[in-house]
Design a protein around this motif. Structure first.
Motif, PDB file in Angstrom:
ATOM      1  N   GLY A 122       0.959  -1.000  -0.170  1.00 36.67           N
ATOM      2  CA  GLY A 122       0.063  -0.018  -0.056  1.00 36.67           C
ATOM      3  C   GLY A 122       0.841   1.163   0.023  1.00 36.67           C
ATOM      4  O   GLY A 122       0.831   2.094   0.958  1.00 36.67           O
ATOM      5  N   THR A 123       1.739   1.499  -1.105  1.00 38.53           N
ATOM      6  CA  THR A 123       2.708   2.270  -0.924  1.00 38.53           C
ATOM      7  C   THR A 123       2.302   3.883  -1.244  1.00 38.53           C
ATOM      8  O   THR A 123       2.874   4.679  -0.700  1.00 38.53           O
ATOM      9  N   GLY A 124       1.147   4.012  -1.975  1.00 40.63           N
ATOM     10  CA  GLY A 124       0.640   5.351  -1.936  1.00 40.63           C
ATOM     11  C   GLY A 124       1.826   6.115  -2.913  1.00 40.63           C
ATOM     12  O   GLY A 124       1.995   5.804  -3.767  1.00 40.63           O
ATOM     13  N   ASN A 127       6.279   7.225  -0.110  1.00 40.97           N
ATOM     14  CA  ASN A 127       7.086   7.801   0.888  1.00 40.97           C
ATOM     15  C   ASN A 127       7.766   6.638   1.918  1.00 40.97           C
ATOM     16  O   ASN A 127       8.829   7.135   2.152  1.00 40.97           O
ATOM     17  N   ASP A 145       0.845  -1.366  -4.560  1.00 48.31           N
ATOM     18  CA  ASP A 145      -0.197  -0.645  -4.493  1.00 48.31           C
ATOM     19  C   ASP A 145      -1.239  -1.264  -5.557  1.00 48.31           C
ATOM     20  O   ASP A 145      -1.004  -1.805  -6.558  1.00 48.31           O
ATOM     21  N   VAL A 146      -2.657  -1.228  -5.129  1.00 51.13           N
ATOM     22  CA  VAL A 146      -3.730  -1.748  -5.932  1.00 51.13           C
ATOM     23  C   VAL A 146      -4.143  -0.428  -6.983  1.00 51.13           C
ATOM     24  O   VAL A 146      -4.910  -0.975  -8.021  1.00 51.13           O
ATOM     25  N   GLY A 172      -0.882  -4.636  -7.792  1.00 52.56           N
ATOM     26  CA  GLY A 172      -1.432  -5.726  -7.262  1.00 52.56           C
ATOM     27  C   GLY A 172      -2.351  -5.847  -5.764  1.00 52.56           C
ATOM     28  O   GLY A 172      -2.167  -4.556  -5.197  1.00 52.56           O
ATOM     29  N   ASP A 173      -3.024  -6.619  -5.478  1.00 51.36           N
ATOM     30  CA  ASP A 173      -4.015  -6.632  -4.341  1.00 51.36           C
ATOM     31  C   ASP A 173      -2.996  -7.335  -3.267  1.00 51.36           C
ATOM     32  O   ASP A 173      -2.761  -8.604  -3.484  1.00 51.36           O
ATOM     33  N   MET A 174      -2.541  -6.768  -2.352  1.00 47.33           N
ATOM     34  CA  MET A 174      -1.619  -7.273  -1.432  1.00 47.33           C
ATOM     35  C   MET A 174      -0.603  -7.993  -2.006  1.00 47.33           C
ATOM     36  O   MET A 174       0.234  -7.380  -2.912  1.00 47.33           O
ATOM     37  N   ASN A 190       1.075   0.486   5.775  1.00 49.46           N
ATOM     38  CA  ASN A 190       0.135   1.748   6.364  1.00 49.46           C
ATOM     39  C   ASN A 190      -0.985   1.622   5.326  1.00 49.46           C
ATOM     40  O   ASN A 190      -1.214   2.414   4.536  1.00 49.46           O
ATOM     41  N   LEU A 212      -9.947   4.456  -1.279  1.00 46.81           N
ATOM     42  CA  LEU A 212      -9.102   3.381  -1.278  1.00 46.81           C
ATOM     43  C   LEU A 212      -8.238   3.546  -0.376  1.00 46.81           C
ATOM     44  O   LEU A 212      -7.423   2.347   0.064  1.00 46.81           O
ATOM     45  N   ALA A 213      -7.832   4.550   0.069  1.00 52.62           N
ATOM     46  CA  ALA A 213      -6.569   4.769   0.955  1.00 52.62           C
ATOM     47  C   ALA A 213      -6.989   4.928   2.136  1.00 52.62           C
ATOM     48  O   ALA A 213      -6.053   4.938   3.250  1.00 52.62           O
TER      49      ALA A 213
END
Ligand SMILES: C[S@@+](CC[C@H](N)C(=O)[O-])C[C@H]1O[C@@H](n2cnc3c(N)ncnc32)[C@H](O)[C@@H]1O
Length: 286
Positions: A122-124, A127, A145-146, A172-174, A190, A212-213
């Motif tokens: 979930g890198t967004g 950061n 990240d998805v 990807g998802d997880m 995170n 989604l975040a």
């Protein structure tokens, strides 16, 4: 109007929406004029050009309806570096610097010739992934990240900050897009952790961020439950997992982590400098 008057008026305008109206007004005027805060304070009597004045008004209006300062300015500071942000990503929070500091502990002094394998789920904006890659030159990072939009921002940041060669970006998802046997010495996450019913409407700045975040499902822990179902298979023997949580959910998350890892791991809730429980650390024992 002068710089000083513009700042005073801007601060007044933002009082209702911001806890730091003066800082916000200064940042917006920095963006408009291309000068830093020291210049602004030294030139309080300087006159604004009419077009700069109009532009400042426009940015104040965006902020006044709740849009996050970082989206308007286009970037935000994190762990001493500037990260580009867009509405495709969560604005990095200062609290997450604590997760970085915890994840760095131990690895900085690790004397190993093997690269440290890190995964950021979930890198967004990237950061966490970019900071860890730069702080640990001996690392190889996978950033997942998805959201394709988020990955594009993360890749931009990695390139701009000189970390591109050591980060692999995965849509990807997880862990679903990784090879089944790929494992990591350190996993950071995170993931969204706000309970659906607690998602705040505008002018709360989070209303402008991707759902989604933020949306962690009914109890706020659904994404972490899914992560924990897979994490034990993705962590090396002495690997560590760091998860950021809300202060209200950290203890529950620690319970889920202990159940997922069993006796082979020690699970600890770590409080931040403000004594709020924000990070769950899982250390697997050999
Ligand atoms: C709270 S944001 C965190 C962003 C960044 N890591 C940070 O610390 O500021 C959560 C991120 O997880 C991503 N995400 C949500 N569900 C996911 C899933 N199932 N698999 C991978 N990433 C996911 C979102 O797109 C979002 O970018």
């Amino acid at each position: 109007v002068t710089v000083g008057t513009a700042l005073a008026n801007g601060t007044q305008r933002l009082r209702a929406v911001s806890r730091s109206p003066r800082i916000d007004a200064v940042r917006l005027l920095e963006v408009v004029l291309g000068h830093d805060v020291a210049w602004l304070f030294a030139h309080g009597e300087a006159q604004l050009e009419p077009r700069d004045s109009a532009c400042f008004e426009e940015l104040l209006e965006r902020r006044a309806v709740g849009e996050p300062l970082a989206y308007i300015a286009g970037s935000v500071g994190f762990y001493g570096r500037e990260f580009a942000v867009s509405p495709a990503v969560l604005v990095p929070r200062p609290e997450s610097e604590h997760l970085v500091a915890l994840a760095l502990e131990g690895w900085r002094s690790a004397r190993t010739s093997e690269p440290i394998r890190i995964c950021d789920v979930g890198t967004g904006s990237g950061n966490l992934a970019v900071t860890l890659a730069l702080e640990l030159p001996h690392s190889r990072v996978v950033a997942i990240d998805v959201s394709p939009g988020a990955l594009a921002v993360a890749a931009h940041n990695a390139k701009a900050l000189g970390a591109m060669s050591r980060i692999r970006f995965v849509l990807g998802d997880m862990f679903a897009s990784l090879a089944p046997d790929e494992r990591f010495d350190c996993i950071v996450a995170n993931l969204p952790y706000v309970a659906t019913g607690d998602l705040a409407p505008a002018p709360d700045p989070t209303a402008f961020e991707p759902r989604l975040a933020l949306d962690g499902g009914g109890d706020g822990l659904e994404p972490y439950q899914r992560l924990l179902a897979q994490a034990p298979d993705r962590l090396t023997e002495a690997g560590r997992l760091f998860m950021e949580a809300g202060p209200d959910t950290a203890q529950a998350l620690a319970g889920l982590a202990q159940a997922a890892f069993g006796a082979v791991a020690s699970v600890m809730v770590v409080a931040d400098y403000a004594a709020r429980e924000r990070v769950v650390r899982v250390c697997r024992r050999r």
